[in-house]
Design a protein around this motif. Structure first.
Motif, short mmCIF file in Angstrom:
data_model
loop_
_atom_site.label_atom_id
_atom_site.label_comp_id
_atom_site.label_asym_id
_atom_site.label_seq_id
_atom_site.Cartn_x
_atom_site.Cartn_y
_atom_site.Cartn_z
N TYR A 441 1.03 -0.82 0.00
CA TYR A 441 0.08 -0.15 -0.19
C TYR A 441 0.66 0.82 -0.18
O TYR A 441 0.42 2.33 -0.51
CB TYR A 441 -1.13 0.22 1.38
N PHE A 442 1.91 0.89 0.90
CA PHE A 442 2.80 2.26 1.06
C PHE A 442 3.63 2.43 -0.49
O PHE A 442 4.16 3.84 -0.54
CB PHE A 442 3.62 2.95 1.66
N ARG A 443 3.83 1.43 -0.85
CA ARG A 443 4.58 1.66 -2.34
C ARG A 443 4.51 2.39 -3.02
O ARG A 443 4.71 3.06 -4.04
CB ARG A 443 5.27 0.17 -2.96
N ARG A 444 2.62 1.92 -3.51
CA ARG A 444 1.82 2.35 -4.20
C ARG A 444 0.96 3.63 -3.93
O ARG A 444 1.41 4.92 -5.22
CB ARG A 444 0.58 1.19 -4.99
N ALA A 445 1.82 3.97 -3.07
CA ALA A 445 1.46 5.92 -2.89
C ALA A 445 2.60 6.51 -2.85
O ALA A 445 2.37 7.29 -2.90
CB ALA A 445 0.93 6.50 -1.14
N GLY A 446 3.68 5.60 -2.64
CA GLY A 446 4.58 6.67 -2.85
C GLY A 446 6.07 7.24 -1.80
O GLY A 446 6.52 7.41 -2.08
N VAL A 447 4.95 6.55 -0.91
CA VAL A 447 5.78 6.87 0.36
C VAL A 447 6.59 5.25 0.51
O VAL A 447 6.22 3.96 0.56
CB VAL A 447 4.42 6.40 1.07
N ASP A 448 7.65 5.85 0.91
CA ASP A 448 8.52 4.16 1.82
C ASP A 448 8.67 3.99 3.24
O ASP A 448 7.75 4.83 3.99
CB ASP A 448 9.76 4.65 2.00
N SER A 485 -10.23 1.33 -3.18
CA SER A 485 -9.08 0.47 -4.01
C SER A 485 -9.81 1.50 -5.03
O SER A 485 -10.30 1.64 -5.48
CB SER A 485 -9.43 -0.81 -4.19
N ASP A 486 -8.66 1.48 -6.51
CA ASP A 486 -8.22 1.93 -7.03
C ASP A 486 -8.80 1.39 -8.59
O ASP A 486 -9.07 1.27 -9.43
CB ASP A 486 -6.31 1.31 -7.96
N SER A 494 -19.45 11.98 -2.42
CA SER A 494 -18.57 10.71 -1.24
C SER A 494 -16.95 10.95 -1.66
O SER A 494 -16.57 10.47 -0.33
CB SER A 494 -19.08 9.97 -1.07
N ARG A 495 -16.00 11.27 -2.64
CA ARG A 495 -14.78 10.84 -2.25
C ARG A 495 -14.41 11.58 -1.07
O ARG A 495 -14.36 13.70 -1.22
CB ARG A 495 -14.35 11.76 -4.13
N LEU A 496 -13.45 12.07 -1.07
CA LEU A 496 -12.03 12.78 -0.01
C LEU A 496 -11.17 13.69 -0.88
O LEU A 496 -10.81 13.61 -1.52
CB LEU A 496 -11.75 12.17 0.78
N ASP A 497 -11.60 15.13 -0.85
CA ASP A 497 -10.83 15.96 -0.77
C ASP A 497 -10.13 16.34 -0.44
O ASP A 497 -9.54 17.11 -0.05
CB ASP A 497 -12.02 17.05 -1.41
N ILE A 498 -8.88 15.68 -1.07
CA ILE A 498 -7.86 15.43 -0.04
C ILE A 498 -6.63 17.43 -0.60
O ILE A 498 -6.21 18.20 0.58
CB ILE A 498 -6.60 14.90 -0.40
N ASP A 499 -7.04 17.81 -1.68
CA ASP A 499 -6.29 19.19 -2.22
C ASP A 499 -7.01 19.57 -1.29
O ASP A 499 -6.60 20.42 -0.49
CB ASP A 499 -6.98 19.54 -3.21
N ASP A 569 -13.49 2.69 10.45
CA ASP A 569 -13.81 1.47 9.53
C ASP A 569 -13.38 2.10 7.60
O ASP A 569 -14.48 1.31 7.66
CB ASP A 569 -15.55 1.58 9.61
N TYR A 570 -12.65 3.26 7.98
CA TYR A 570 -12.54 3.83 6.51
C TYR A 570 -10.50 3.76 5.81
O TYR A 570 -9.94 3.22 6.93
CB TYR A 570 -12.89 5.03 7.31
N LYS A 571 -10.15 3.26 4.69
CA LYS A 571 -9.48 2.93 4.36
C LYS A 571 -9.01 3.69 3.39
O LYS A 571 -10.05 4.83 2.08
CB LYS A 571 -9.02 1.50 4.06
N LEU A 572 -8.26 4.92 4.05
CA LEU A 572 -7.41 5.84 3.08
C LEU A 572 -7.16 5.47 1.58
O LEU A 572 -6.02 4.79 1.85
CB LEU A 572 -6.72 7.12 3.74
N SER A 573 -7.40 5.64 0.47
CA SER A 573 -6.76 5.41 -0.70
C SER A 573 -5.74 5.56 -1.00
O SER A 573 -4.68 6.90 -0.72
CB SER A 573 -7.70 5.91 -1.83
N TYR A 574 -4.72 5.11 -1.48
CA TYR A 574 -3.79 5.48 -1.79
C TYR A 574 -3.53 5.88 -2.18
O TYR A 574 -2.15 7.04 -2.48
CB TYR A 574 -3.04 3.85 -2.20
N VAL A 575 -4.36 6.91 -3.50
CA VAL A 575 -3.83 8.11 -4.58
C VAL A 575 -4.03 9.09 -3.51
O VAL A 575 -3.50 10.16 -3.90
CB VAL A 575 -5.25 7.82 -5.72
N ASP A 576 -5.22 8.97 -2.52
CA ASP A 576 -5.19 10.66 -2.10
C ASP A 576 -3.84 10.47 -1.11
O ASP A 576 -3.23 11.66 -0.65
CB ASP A 576 -6.22 10.47 -0.77
#
Length: 742
Positions: A441-448, A485-486, A494-499, A569-576
């Motif tokens: 999950y972290f790898r796909r989000a670009g986070v080590d 998920s992707d 309902s989409r989280l606006d991370i910006d 019960d909420y999982k943050l999208s790796y895209v976000d």
């Protein structure tokens, strides 16, 4: 932390005959053994002994209890008071002591403002925890009543959510220590928190302890930090056995003597105080220094290792602790009233003192000055100091057109309390281990995954240092489950606006009308109207970081810690998560360290907390307060009444070469407290020194109030720290190759 050992002409007449002068009066003491029951006053001065002292001098004389059995006995007394119901009948361990552990977190509220905030934070979490426990119990009872056996079994087997269930939250009940140089601190607290409340804190919350310091002083510090600091020295240098209030030695052993050892499980300490007052601003750093001194002494004293072998279960086998000041800065500008200049000067003194100590601890090293003994002479009061401006809390009540409404002092304090409580408990809950997210999950989000942390004491110790500002925002997550998920997209509603979440976290402080939280940055990078304009350009450009990243607050930040707190019960999208990392990388281009903490089940809402490290000292408010103090208490006649010093301060920071000779020309050698207290200083000084002699009977331990004045070297060190942060840059890693011809 000043170690002046010279008296000026105006002070010479006040020294009584026979009192040590010059080097004998300095706060630098040679270490010696104390008599009595194995106790030590930390470092005991041996002046006038004909040069018999063979050890190097140290600037601290804090009393520290060395008798391990006495420390453990004091902790047991405090533990029995904190856990009265569980101690009785509890099974002791093989040493005969109970296994009940202290909370991992302790809040220390000092002064009227600090004690009120710490009390409010404790009340909030205590009430919230009581409420949620009651709701969960009621919900379980309703479920048992409504559901027949088979339905209950099916729901549990398939892990089906209960309709309209209460979202779980994780709340830590911290230890709370309240201290004030006020004779009736307990009466004030009882008046503030009405006994008619459903959850009356003083009756229900055994983890709350009041430090009754009235036998040392009962009349406050008179809005003078140097007096608050001096009184704190009396309290901390005095043998705890000599206090008539027996509770003090229990609190002292918990807070200072045992910090970090196995028998004391508290690892995070937050000192909450107002920078503009006298008691909190003066006492906080002394209490922090005493704790750090006791902790560092455990690190460098080999005798304690031998002591540890004798008592493996409760020895000085210690772990990292993290301490932070939470500093409430005063209002600087207010369109309705003219602010007291004394508040600005008091705050400036605290900031100068802290930067000077931080410079000595973190940067001021020569190759020959890295010995253990030398390190004990350059301690700092806290690992970090979080800055929260009262000034910007006014923006929480602003109208949509940007006009500030009338906000009274109580309202601003309420907002500050709420904001601080949000930040403290975001940090507390970030100690949980994140298991719901794997390495992929972290790898796909670009986070080590190596960048992700639990915010335990060791992580905070390694990630946070110096002045720290907070950026905060939160959002309500969709109530219905979604596949994030992707493979499946959010609905637009309902989409989280991370910006938007990131933007709100760095915005001017404001109320979130949905979550009722106060969001925004705790210390404005620049003046509010200029910052508002920059934020508008940032948003209008599609969140282009180039519109903000040139501000020193962002450009010179050395490290950040980002805490994302999610409902269970909420999982943050790796895209976000990747989008969030992109924003942080772009806005903070010169960070050497970015750390991420994902916290699950700590809140009913999704929240983002970003801790901005070191660069807040380059903000307009910070520099204004420091300059106000230097100008009022150090500047000579040629620089006190015009903008010469204001302009020179900027040049001292910006110029390639630091002109220390010009500093010498513009500033007197020592601060002049009379500029705050007016002519009262000359009457107050000998009165307080007499109090010291009466309270601390060892005359060789005497410290003159002159010795705790800040001096010109402190100002130079503070400026050097600002220069260091102003020049902070990093170079990006570039690929190099010997195979240029390929």
């Amino acid at each position: 932390m000043s170690e002046s050992n010279t008296t000026t002409g105006e002070d010479h007449a006040e020294q009584s005959a026979g009192e040590p002068t010059g080097d004998q009066k300095t706060g630098r003491a040679s270490q010696g053994k104390s008599s009595g029951k194995g106790k030590s006053g930390g470092t005991r001065r041996r002046s006038g002994t004909g040069g018999q002292s063979s050890t190097s001098p140290e600037p601290y004389m804090y009393f520290t209890e060395k008798d391990l059995d006495q420390i453990l006995s004091n902790l047991d007394e405090l533990r029995a008071n904190v856990f009265p119901n569980t101690i009785t009948g509890a099974a002791p361990d093989k040493t005969g002591r109970n296994d009940q552990v202290f909370p991992s977190v302790c809040l220390i509220g000092l002064g009227r403002c600090g004690s009120n905030i710490a009390l409010d934070v404790a009340a909030l979490v205590h009430s919230a925890r009581t409420y949620y426990l009651q709701e969960l119990n009621s919900e379980e009872r309703r479920s048992r009543e409504k559901e027949v056996g088979p339905m209950r079994w099916i729901r549990n087997s398939l892990n089906l959510p209960t309709p309209n269930s209460v979202k779980p939250v994780f709340l830590i009940e911290p230890m709370v220590m309240l201290g004030d140089l006020d004779k009736d601190i307990e009466g004030r607290i009882q008046l503030t928190h009405n006994k008619e409340d459903d959850n009356y804190l003083l009756d229900d919350y055994n983890k709350l302890k009041i430090m009754d310091l009235s036998e040392v002083h009962a009349g406050g510090a008179g809005n003078a930090p140097i007096l608050g600091q001096y009184l704190a020295k009396i309290i901390l240098n005095k043998d705890t056995q000599q206090f008539s209030n027996e509770d003090w030695k229990f609190i002292h052993s918990y807070l200072i003597d045992s910090c970090g050892i196995k028998a004391n499980q508290s690892r995070l300490y937050f000192y909450i105080f107002s920078a503009g007052g006298g008691t909190g601003s003066g006492m906080a750093s002394e209490f922090g220094l005493a704790q750090q001194y006791a902790y560092m002494r455990k690190t460098f004293d080999p005798k304690l290792e031998d002591t540890g072998l004798q008592n493996q279960d409760h020895a000085f086998i210690f772990e990292p602790i993290f301490t932070s000041g939470i500093c409430i800065l005063p209002n600087i500008q207010d369109n309705q009233v003219e602010m007291s200049e004394a508040l600005h000067i008091n705050a400036g003194r605290l900031l100068c003192k802290y930067l000077s100590e931080e410079w000595d601890f973190s940067y001021n090293f020569d190759t020959e000055e890295t010995s253990d003994e030398n390190m004990m002479n350059r301690i700092r009061p806290w690992n970090a100091m979080m800055l929260i401006s009262n000034d910007i809390m006014r923006y929480a009540e602003q109208t949509d057109d940007g006009n500030i409404q009338y906000v009274d002092v109580n309202a601003m304090e309420k907002y500050a309390n709420q904001y601080i409580s949000q930040q403290i408990f975001n940090i507390l809950t970030a100690q949980a281990v994140t298991t719901d997210y794997d390495e992929d999950y972290f790898r796909r989000a670009g986070v080590d995954i190596g960048e992700t942390i639990r915010l335990d004491a060791n992580d905070l110790f390694m990630s946070l240092a110096g002045p720290v500002a907070v950026a905060y925002a939160e959002s309500v997550v969709p109530t219905t489950p979604h596949d994030v998920s992707d493979r499946k997209r959010f609905d637009e509603e309902s989409r989280l606006d991370i910006d938007d979440l990131f933007y709100r976290s760095i915005d001017l402080p404001h109320f979130n009308k949905v979550t009722q939280a106060i969001e925004g940055v705790s210390l404005l990078p620049i003046e509010s109207e200029r910052y508002r304009e920059r934020l508008k350009r940032f948003r209008d450009s599609g969140y282009n970081a180039e519109t903000l990243s040139d501000l020193h607050f962002f450009q010179n930040c050395s490290s950040i810690v980002s805490i994302v707190s999610l409902p269970k019960d909420y999982k943050l999208s790796y895209v976000d998560l990747n989008r969030l990392k992109t924003h942080l990388n772009a806005l903070f281009p010169n960070t050497t360290l970015k750390r991420y903490a994902l916290v699950i089940g700590a809140s009913a809402n999704l929240s983002l907390t970003t801790l901005v490290v070191k660069s807040p000292c380059l903000s307009d408010d910070f520099l204004t307060l420091i300059t106000a103090y230097i100008k009022r208490c150090f500047a000579n006649e040629s620089a006190r009444f015009d903008d010469t010093l204001d302009r020179s301060m900027l040049q001292f920071i910006k110029n390639e070469e630091f002109d220390e000779e010009l500093v010498d020309q513009m500033l007197n050698e020592f601060e002049n407290p009379a500029k705050i207290l007016d002519t009262n200083w000359y009457a107050i000084k000998p009165m307080y020194e007499k109090k010291y002699r009466e309270m601390c009977h060892d005359r060789s331990n005497f410290v003159s109030i002159n010795d705790i004045r800040l001096n010109r070297d402190n100002i130079k060190k503070a400026i050097k720290y600002l220069r260091e942060i102003y020049r902070h840059r990093i170079s990006k890693t570039q690929m190099i190759s010997l195979n240029d011809d390929l």
